[in-house]
Design a protein around this motif. Sequence first.
Motif, PDB file in Angstrom:
ATOM      1  N   THR A   1     -10.232   2.970  -8.711  1.00  0.00           N
ATOM      2  CA  THR A   1      -9.428   1.823  -8.314  1.00  0.00           C
ATOM      3  C   THR A   1      -8.585   2.195  -7.105  1.00  0.00           C
ATOM      4  O   THR A   1      -7.855   3.186  -7.136  1.00  0.00           O
ATOM      5  N   ALA A   2      -8.662   1.402  -6.013  1.00  0.00           N
ATOM      6  CA  ALA A   2      -7.929   1.709  -4.789  1.00  0.00           C
ATOM      7  C   ALA A   2      -6.487   1.239  -4.853  1.00  0.00           C
ATOM      8  O   ALA A   2      -5.625   1.766  -4.158  1.00  0.00           O
ATOM      9  N   LEU A   3      -6.227   0.243  -5.673  1.00  0.00           N
ATOM     10  CA  LEU A   3      -4.880  -0.343  -5.705  1.00  0.00           C
ATOM     11  C   LEU A   3      -4.769  -1.236  -6.935  1.00  0.00           C
ATOM     12  O   LEU A   3      -5.728  -1.930  -7.292  1.00  0.00           O
ATOM     13  N   ALA A   4      -3.596  -1.225  -7.597  1.00  0.00           N
ATOM     14  CA  ALA A   4      -3.359  -2.124  -8.725  1.00  0.00           C
ATOM     15  C   ALA A   4      -1.864  -2.326  -8.904  1.00  0.00           C
ATOM     16  O   ALA A   4      -1.094  -1.357  -8.900  1.00  0.00           O
ATOM     17  N   PHE A   5      -1.448  -3.598  -9.028  1.00  0.00           N
ATOM     18  CA  PHE A   5      -0.038  -3.898  -9.285  1.00  0.00           C
ATOM     19  C   PHE A   5       0.096  -5.296  -9.855  1.00  0.00           C
ATOM     20  O   PHE A   5      -0.851  -6.104  -9.816  1.00  0.00           O
ATOM     21  N   SER A   6       1.258  -5.594 -10.412  1.00  0.00           N
ATOM     22  CA  SER A   6       1.578  -6.947 -10.860  1.00  0.00           C
ATOM     23  C   SER A   6       2.953  -7.312 -10.325  1.00  0.00           C
ATOM     24  O   SER A   6       3.818  -6.445 -10.155  1.00  0.00           O
ATOM     25  N   ILE A   7       3.148  -8.619 -10.047  1.00  0.00           N
ATOM     26  CA  ILE A   7       4.368  -9.077  -9.405  1.00  0.00           C
ATOM     27  C   ILE A   7       4.498 -10.584  -9.594  1.00  0.00           C
ATOM     28  O   ILE A   7       3.497 -11.262  -9.898  1.00  0.00           O
ATOM     29  N   ASP A   8       5.684 -11.124  -9.423  1.00  0.00           N
ATOM     30  CA  ASP A   8       5.870 -12.558  -9.516  1.00  0.00           C
ATOM     31  C   ASP A   8       5.090 -13.260  -8.407  1.00  0.00           C
ATOM     32  O   ASP A   8       5.199 -12.908  -7.226  1.00  0.00           O
ATOM     33  N   ARG A   9       4.286 -14.256  -8.793  1.00  0.00           N
ATOM     34  CA  ARG A   9       3.448 -14.961  -7.830  1.00  0.00           C
ATOM     35  C   ARG A   9       4.256 -15.603  -6.714  1.00  0.00           C
ATOM     36  O   ARG A   9       3.916 -15.496  -5.530  1.00  0.00           O
ATOM     37  N   GLY A  10       5.365 -16.267  -7.049  1.00  0.00           N
ATOM     38  CA  GLY A  10       6.151 -16.964  -6.041  1.00  0.00           C
ATOM     39  C   GLY A  10       6.751 -16.027  -5.010  1.00  0.00           C
ATOM     40  O   GLY A  10       6.766 -16.338  -3.809  1.00  0.00           O
TER      41      GLY A  10
ATOM     42  N   LEU B   1       1.460 -12.381 -11.268  1.00  0.00           N
ATOM     43  CA  LEU B   1       0.239 -12.176 -10.497  1.00  0.00           C
ATOM     44  C   LEU B   1      -0.217 -10.734 -10.679  1.00  0.00           C
ATOM     45  O   LEU B   1       0.567  -9.804 -10.508  1.00  0.00           O
ATOM     46  N   THR B   2      -1.468 -10.552 -11.012  1.00  0.00           N
ATOM     47  CA  THR B   2      -2.022  -9.202 -11.076  1.00  0.00           C
ATOM     48  C   THR B   2      -3.034  -9.032  -9.957  1.00  0.00           C
ATOM     49  O   THR B   2      -3.835  -9.937  -9.668  1.00  0.00           O
ATOM     50  N   VAL B   3      -2.964  -7.898  -9.299  1.00  0.00           N
ATOM     51  CA  VAL B   3      -3.839  -7.596  -8.168  1.00  0.00           C
ATOM     52  C   VAL B   3      -4.451  -6.226  -8.388  1.00  0.00           C
ATOM     53  O   VAL B   3      -3.754  -5.270  -8.749  1.00  0.00           O
TER      54      VAL B   3
ATOM     55  N   VAL C   1       8.535  -6.672  -0.733  1.00  0.00           N
ATOM     56  CA  VAL C   1       8.876  -7.422  -1.935  1.00  0.00           C
ATOM     57  C   VAL C   1       9.127  -6.426  -3.056  1.00  0.00           C
ATOM     58  O   VAL C   1       8.248  -5.618  -3.391  1.00  0.00           O
ATOM     59  N   GLU C   2      10.312  -6.473  -3.650  1.00  0.00           N
ATOM     60  CA  GLU C   2      10.647  -5.551  -4.727  1.00  0.00           C
ATOM     61  C   GLU C   2      10.337  -6.182  -6.086  1.00  0.00           C
ATOM     62  O   GLU C   2      10.031  -7.369  -6.182  1.00  0.00           O
ATOM     63  N   GLY C   3      10.412  -5.369  -7.129  1.00  0.00           N
ATOM     64  CA  GLY C   3      10.187  -5.870  -8.477  1.00  0.00           C
ATOM     65  C   GLY C   3       8.733  -5.845  -8.900  1.00  0.00           C
ATOM     66  O   GLY C   3       8.344  -6.579  -9.818  1.00  0.00           O
ATOM     67  N   ALA C   4       7.924  -5.010  -8.254  1.00  0.00           N
ATOM     68  CA  ALA C   4       6.505  -4.913  -8.623  1.00  0.00           C
ATOM     69  C   ALA C   4       6.305  -3.812  -9.662  1.00  0.00           C
ATOM     70  O   ALA C   4       6.990  -2.781  -9.644  1.00  0.00           O
ATOM     71  N   ALA C   5       5.380  -4.030 -10.553  1.00  0.00           N
ATOM     72  CA  ALA C   5       4.944  -2.987 -11.488  1.00  0.00           C
ATOM     73  C   ALA C   5       3.680  -2.365 -10.906  1.00  0.00           C
ATOM     74  O   ALA C   5       2.638  -3.025 -10.824  1.00  0.00           O
ATOM     75  N   ILE C   6       3.765  -1.115 -10.469  1.00  0.00           N
ATOM     76  CA  ILE C   6       2.656  -0.468  -9.774  1.00  0.00           C
ATOM     77  C   ILE C   6       1.779   0.269 -10.785  1.00  0.00           C
ATOM     78  O   ILE C   6       2.238   1.169 -11.481  1.00  0.00           O
ATOM     79  N   GLY C   7       0.503  -0.142 -10.865  1.00  0.00           N
ATOM     80  CA  GLY C   7      -0.451   0.568 -11.691  1.00  0.00           C
ATOM     81  C   GLY C   7      -1.037   1.742 -10.932  1.00  0.00           C
ATOM     82  O   GLY C   7      -0.988   2.886 -11.377  1.00  0.00           O
ATOM     83  N   THR C   8      -1.563   1.463  -9.762  1.00  0.00           N
ATOM     84  CA  THR C   8      -2.123   2.495  -8.890  1.00  0.00           C
ATOM     85  C   THR C   8      -1.634   2.242  -7.472  1.00  0.00           C
ATOM     86  O   THR C   8      -1.909   1.190  -6.899  1.00  0.00           O
ATOM     87  N   PRO C   9      -0.864   3.172  -6.894  1.00  0.00           N
ATOM     88  CA  PRO C   9      -0.400   2.964  -5.517  1.00  0.00           C
ATOM     89  C   PRO C   9      -1.559   3.063  -4.538  1.00  0.00           C
ATOM     90  O   PRO C   9      -2.551   3.754  -4.779  1.00  0.00           O
TER      91      PRO C   9
END
Length: 370
Positions: free
Chosen positions: A4-13, A92-94, A62-70
């Motif tokens: 996985t190259a990147l993974a995080f979740s954050i508020d969509r708005g 939002l999950t990416v 944008v702060e407040g993200a939950a980082i799965g994989t930087p």
Amino acid sequence: MTDTALAFSIDRGCLAAAVERVSRVVQKRNTMEILGHILIKAEAGSVTLRGTDLELDALVRVEGAAIGTPGGLAVPSAEFAAALARWPDGVLTVESDGRRLTAKVGRSRASLPVLPEVDFPDIRRGDTDTTFQIPGSDLTAMAEKCGFAVGTDEVRAYLMGIYLHATDRNLVAVATDGHRLSRFDMPMPDGAESMEGVIIPNRTVRIWPHLLGKDESDPVQVETGEGFIRFSSDLMVLHSKLVGGTYPDYLRVIPRGNNQVALASVSDLTTAVDRLMVFSKDKGHGLKVAFGTGEIRLSIRSEAGEAEEFVPAECDFDMEIGFNGKYLREMLTTMKGPQVRLAMADPGSPPLVTDEADPRREIVVMPMRV
């Protein structure tokens, strides 16, 4: 199994608003595929977004993200912004495997192709000569009060921006297209006293109020170096190339001896101009402005018809002068009001226009034959 190259979740708005701001820098048509993308980087509890057109580079964090994989990658700007803007609120999950990015909110989902971070160009280089801080509100004011007078003629490219320079007492922003001029004075910030004058491109001027966000009271750090200017706050960086050339001696066209003064309501004058311009097929059509005792009469004559309007004014002299209606309208919309002051000399000379509620600025509008 693919890494996985990147993974995080954050508020969509929150992410959608940041993507919309950065996307303003991205041009719709590009000679390089990567310039149609924004760079997304996830690390240390925040997501940063960058866009560039090789003349301008914008970064929003944008702060407040939950980082799965930087990690970092570039995603198509228009499609990503459009999807985020239309999705419902929620988390939002990416995630990305390095080839495609998948974004989800609830049952809404999109998958987009990506390009590697190493392909994304970086123009943010150069040694800094001058560094100072000014309120974000002054940056917005510079754009609003001077932007309308910026030139658009590429033959005189040195007029296609705001000239920011230091005087003995103030930091001054000026714009002129040769037909109108707007000057805005700010208190001299520490560190700006020896600043060389720079010409900030009009595109940069138009974009920075959107990047600053809602809290304009925060200070913005300004850095200048050879060929560039950079604006930085806690969550935003805007790096811009400068317009080359030498700015003209604008002080020569600011009249200082005009002694015939008229005071009128900004609102009344704006309304009168709007009504008259209905009869103008050409938005640059001339208006005749007649000053008389206690009033100003504005009139227009064109193929579409004739009209006149009367505006009460503190005025005790008689004079007729012509103005470009579009220029008058654009000037008036930048004023706080409630009154505008017009200091006149004669029908062939430009007035010095000031906003009674904003003593830090001066405007000059050249007359025209009507």
